[in-house]
Design an enzyme around this catalytic site. Structure first.
Site, PDB file in Angstrom:
ATOM      1  N   ARG A   1       1.407  -0.934  -0.418  1.00 28.16           N
ATOM      2  CA  ARG A   1       0.346  -0.112  -0.297  1.00 28.16           C
ATOM      3  C   ARG A   1       1.019   1.436   0.182  1.00 28.16           C
ATOM      4  O   ARG A   1       1.092   1.619   0.798  1.00 28.16           O
ATOM      5  CB  ARG A   1      -0.904   0.136   1.044  1.00 28.16           C
ATOM      6  CG  ARG A   1      -2.243   0.903   1.328  1.00 28.16           C
ATOM      7  CD  ARG A   1      -2.494   1.067   2.566  1.00 28.16           C
ATOM      8  NE  ARG A   1      -3.559   2.563   2.929  1.00 28.16           N
ATOM      9  CZ  ARG A   1      -3.412   3.084   3.431  1.00 28.16           C
ATOM     10  NH1 ARG A   1      -1.880   3.385   4.077  1.00 28.16           N
ATOM     11  NH2 ARG A   1      -4.145   3.859   3.761  1.00 28.16           N
TER      12      ARG A   1
ATOM     13  N   SER B   1     -12.341  -2.694   0.928  1.00 33.35           N
ATOM     14  CA  SER B   1     -12.899  -2.068   2.766  1.00 33.35           C
ATOM     15  C   SER B   1     -14.230  -1.603   3.122  1.00 33.35           C
ATOM     16  O   SER B   1     -14.929  -0.782   0.866  1.00 33.35           O
ATOM     17  CB  SER B   1     -12.132  -1.120   3.133  1.00 33.35           C
ATOM     18  OG  SER B   1     -10.653  -1.462   2.688  1.00 33.35           O
TER      19      SER B   1
ATOM     20  N   LYS C   1      -3.406   6.333   8.460  1.00 32.58           N
ATOM     21  CA  LYS C   1      -4.652   6.548   7.001  1.00 32.58           C
ATOM     22  C   LYS C   1      -4.849   8.418   6.964  1.00 32.58           C
ATOM     23  O   LYS C   1      -5.641   8.379   8.512  1.00 32.58           O
ATOM     24  CB  LYS C   1      -5.529   5.782   7.145  1.00 32.58           C
ATOM     25  CG  LYS C   1      -6.645   5.801   5.719  1.00 32.58           C
ATOM     26  CD  LYS C   1      -7.612   4.565   5.719  1.00 32.58           C
ATOM     27  CE  LYS C   1      -8.935   5.572   4.756  1.00 32.58           C
ATOM     28  NZ  LYS C   1      -8.496   4.762   3.540  1.00 32.58           N
TER      29      LYS C   1
HETATM   30  N1  TZP Z   1      -7.899   1.643   6.688  1.00 27.25           N
HETATM   31  C1  TZP Z   1      -7.944   1.793   7.468  1.00 27.25           C
HETATM   32  S1  TZP Z   1      -7.537   1.777   9.159  1.00 27.25           S
HETATM   33  C2  TZP Z   1      -6.092   2.172   7.791  1.00 27.25           C
HETATM   34  C3  TZP Z   1      -6.520   1.208   6.914  1.00 27.25           C
HETATM   35  C4  TZP Z   1      -5.352   1.403   6.390  1.00 27.25           C
HETATM   36  C5  TZP Z   1      -4.715   2.105   8.799  1.00 27.25           C
HETATM   37  C6  TZP Z   1      -3.948   1.377   9.332  1.00 27.25           C
HETATM   38  O1  TZP Z   1      -3.020   0.932  10.575  1.00 27.25           O
HETATM   39  P1  TZP Z   1      -2.500   0.724  11.516  1.00 27.25           P
HETATM   40  O2  TZP Z   1      -0.965   1.725  11.778  1.00 27.25           O
HETATM   41  O3  TZP Z   1      -2.050  -0.382  11.351  1.00 27.25           O
HETATM   42  O4  TZP Z   1      -4.099   1.753  12.635  1.00 27.25           O
END
Ligand code: TZP
Ligand code: MG
Length: 217
Positions: free
Chosen positions: A46, A117, A146
């Protein structure tokens, strides 16, 4: 390639690691080596956010990580970029609600793994109807990883979907750590997907192992 079975998909979702170059302070390939050694079961490339790689640089890093994943039989999924997934012959694609429809992506990728998602039950049913192999639900807990993340939603939607009898493979995301992973599993998820709990850990191997223990119980 046959479409993946739910049973196999569930196994792969257990400890699902997501990484791009902006999520780590050390060499992403070194992080990958250690995460694989620690026991991740699935990987998503990603490449997003401020300073994200583009073009040839993005392709090169994706290719290097994919090679490492292949050497260790960890399926390699690409976030958003269907063209990149197809040109690398990746194992799958993960999309969000802002991307092309799941049905359109399914058309393009054939039997490769398709993850979507979702944030509401309506989105969940739609993604399933359009051919998703698994759903990602989150953010379960609050996250700063994010940039445009919604507010933490807890585990309510996971529980609701399971109560309604949905059996699709399902993974929680957002702010998940070894400490709170058991809550996500108890709500009915098949696994957890994490970025920083692994990518920014002092010891990537140790943190991955702890997450595995938390998930397998
Ligand atoms: N989608 C929802 S939360 C997120 C994504 C890509 C980020 C998750 O990252 P982390 O560091 O595990 O909270
Ligand atoms: Mg997306």
């Amino acid at each position: 390639m046959e479409i993946i079975t739910d049973a196999k998909m569930r196994e792969l979702l257990k400890v699902y690691f997501i990484l791009g170059s902006t999520n780590c302070t050390q060499d992403p390939l070194e992080v990958m080596h250690q995460a694989i050694e620690g026991g991740i079961t699935l990987f998503q490339y990603r490449e997003k956010g401020t300073g994200a790689l583009l073009g040839e640089d993005k392709y090169k890093l994706a290719q290097a990580i994919q090679k490492l994943c292949q050497q260790h039989q960890i399926p390699f999924i690409v976030n958003d970029d269907v063209d990149l997934a197809l040109s690398l012959n990746a194992d799958g694609v993960h999309i969000g609600q802002e991307d092309e429809s799941a049905a359109a992506v399914r058309e393009k990728i054939g039997n490769k793994i398709l993850g979507v998602s979702v944030h509401t039950r309506e989105q969940a049913y739609e993604a399933i109807q359009q051919g998703a192999d698994y759903l990602g639900l989150g953010p379960v807990f609050s996250t700063t990883t994010k940039e445009d993340a919604k507010a933490a939603a807890g585990t309510a939607l996971i529980q609701t979907l399971r109560k309604e009898g949905l059996t699709i493979p399902l993974v929680g995301i957002g702010g998940i750590t070894a400490e709170n992973a058991p809550l996500v599993m108890a709500a009915g998820a098949d696994g957890v997907s994490v970025i920083t709990a692994i990518s920014l850990a002092d010891s990537v191997i140790h943190s991955t192992q702890k997450l595995c223990q938390a998930v397998y119980g």
